[in-house]
Design a protein around this motif. Structure first.
Motif, short mmCIF file in Angstrom:
data_model
loop_
_atom_site.label_atom_id
_atom_site.label_comp_id
_atom_site.label_asym_id
_atom_site.label_seq_id
_atom_site.Cartn_x
_atom_site.Cartn_y
_atom_site.Cartn_z
N ASP A 129 0.88 -1.36 0.01
CA ASP A 129 0.18 -0.07 -0.06
C ASP A 129 0.92 1.23 -0.18
O ASP A 129 0.54 2.38 -0.53
CB ASP A 129 -0.80 -0.06 1.25
N ARG A 144 1.06 4.40 -3.25
CA ARG A 144 0.57 5.86 -2.84
C ARG A 144 2.03 6.75 -3.31
O ARG A 144 1.76 7.86 -3.32
CB ARG A 144 0.60 6.08 -1.20
N GLU A 152 7.28 5.79 1.13
CA GLU A 152 6.27 5.27 0.03
C GLU A 152 7.13 5.31 -1.30
O GLU A 152 7.18 4.42 -2.05
CB GLU A 152 5.19 6.08 0.09
#
Length: 336
Positions: A151, A155, A185
């Motif tokens: 995840d 992003r 990220e």
């Protein structure tokens, strides 16, 4: 109704599945092996027994790096390598599959199909970059639960370039970029892209990836790796519903095929018995010849049930103990 059981014992996880006569999945277990395959197998059977009791098992198959151990413990009817098991499972899920990407805890595989028949495969050699254990290690080091790793990558708006030609270089470069202050990220997205490049170079080895592409193994849960494959290949990446246990599912399908062809009684010991008995592996070196073979023995409840490792095969007789064999060897010398 008869049922078939499949077990996939890997270095990182142990999987167990039960299917019915229609190949419908009735039960699945996915546990960390944690360096103890015997305990992981027994815990899987405890879960099975607590969930559905003692189903009438008509055949058992084992696969994975611990397939021989599992086969001895449970009384397997079929023991197959993981390439065969994953190929059978993929073919059952999609009969039009052309490529299977399988990334597990310690190894990576790719299987190529033509007209529903496997025609070739490759495995990673010395590099474990991109495997589940490598990603677990990076998640721990970055302080992120592995379940959230993908995840973070999704992003990212500006993935960082990471050297991914091997696991050591990838980790070193990731640490260097982390010390420069890049966001997690962007670091993780860059790592996913690099690891996919490593896979295509070192596992696929330049062979064309053709659709339909199935992505199997525990790493298929990582959305970042899936997205990186999709972007790099320009193809849809299909993740089966039971992607984590496809090896065990394939082993169960192989057990079903074997039982239907041979129509012989299964050797399965029973879920409750497997969950409760004591197991102990032992080893000794045979000095009867210069080979000095390491002979492995496996005991269940104090009884010797399997022995392997001698090149000449003389130790396959379970009724001959090490001390008895020594006495037999020395007796002629004493007589002379």
């Amino acid at each position: 109704m008869r049922y078939y059981l499949g077990i996939d014992v890997g270095s990182v996880t142990t999987k167990l599945t039960v299917i019915d006569e229609n190949a419908e999945l009735l039960f699945r277990s996915y546990l960390r092996t944690e360096g103890g395959p015997i305990q992981a197998i027994q815990n899987s059977f405890r879960q099975l027994h607590e969930s559905i009791g003692e189903p009438p098992i008509a055949g058992v198959g084992t696969t994975g790096s611990g397939r021989r151990l599992a086969g001895i413990m449970v009384g397997a009817d079929v023991i197959k390598n993981e390439i065969t098991a994953h190929a059978v499972a993929a073919r059952h899920y999609r009969n039009d599959v052309r490529t299977v990407i399988d990334i597990g805890g310690q190894d990576s595989k790719i299987i190529f199909f033509r007209d529903g028949v496997p025609v070739g495969f490759n495995m990673n050699t010395v590099c474990a970059a991109g495997t589940g254990s490598f990603l677990d290690h990076q998640a721990v080091r970055l302080g992120i639960p592995i379940e959230e790793f993908g995840d973070y990558a999704i992003r990212s708006q500006s993935p960082i370039k990471i050297a991914g030609r091997c696991g050591v270089f990838a980790e070193s470069d990731l640490i260097h970029k982390q010390q420069m202050g890049y966001k997690k990220e962007d670091l993780i997205a860059g790592l996913c892209i690099a690891l996919v490049g490593n896979y295509l170079a070192n596992v696929a080895r330049g062979r064309k990836i053709e659709p339909v592409v199935l992505f199997q193994g525990g790493v298929a849960a990582n959305a970042g790796i899936r997205a990186a494959f999709h972007k790099r290949l320009g193809l849809d990446i299909v993740v089966p519903e039971n992607f984590q246990v496809m090896g065990a599912f394939g082993a169960a399908l192989l057990a079903k095929r074997n039982a239907e062809r041979r129509r012989t009684a299964t050797n399965f010991r029973g879920a409750a018995q497997i969950a409760g008995f004591t197991c102990q592996p032992r080893t000794f070196s045979c000095t009867d010849c210069p080979n000095n073979c390491e002979v492995n023995e496996f005991y269940i409840g104090g009884d010797l049930v399997s022995r392997w490792g001698s090149r000449c095969g003389k130790w396959y007789n379970l009724s001959v103990s090490s001390s008895e064999r020594s006495e037999e060897r020395e007796a002629p010398l004493q007589a002379n």
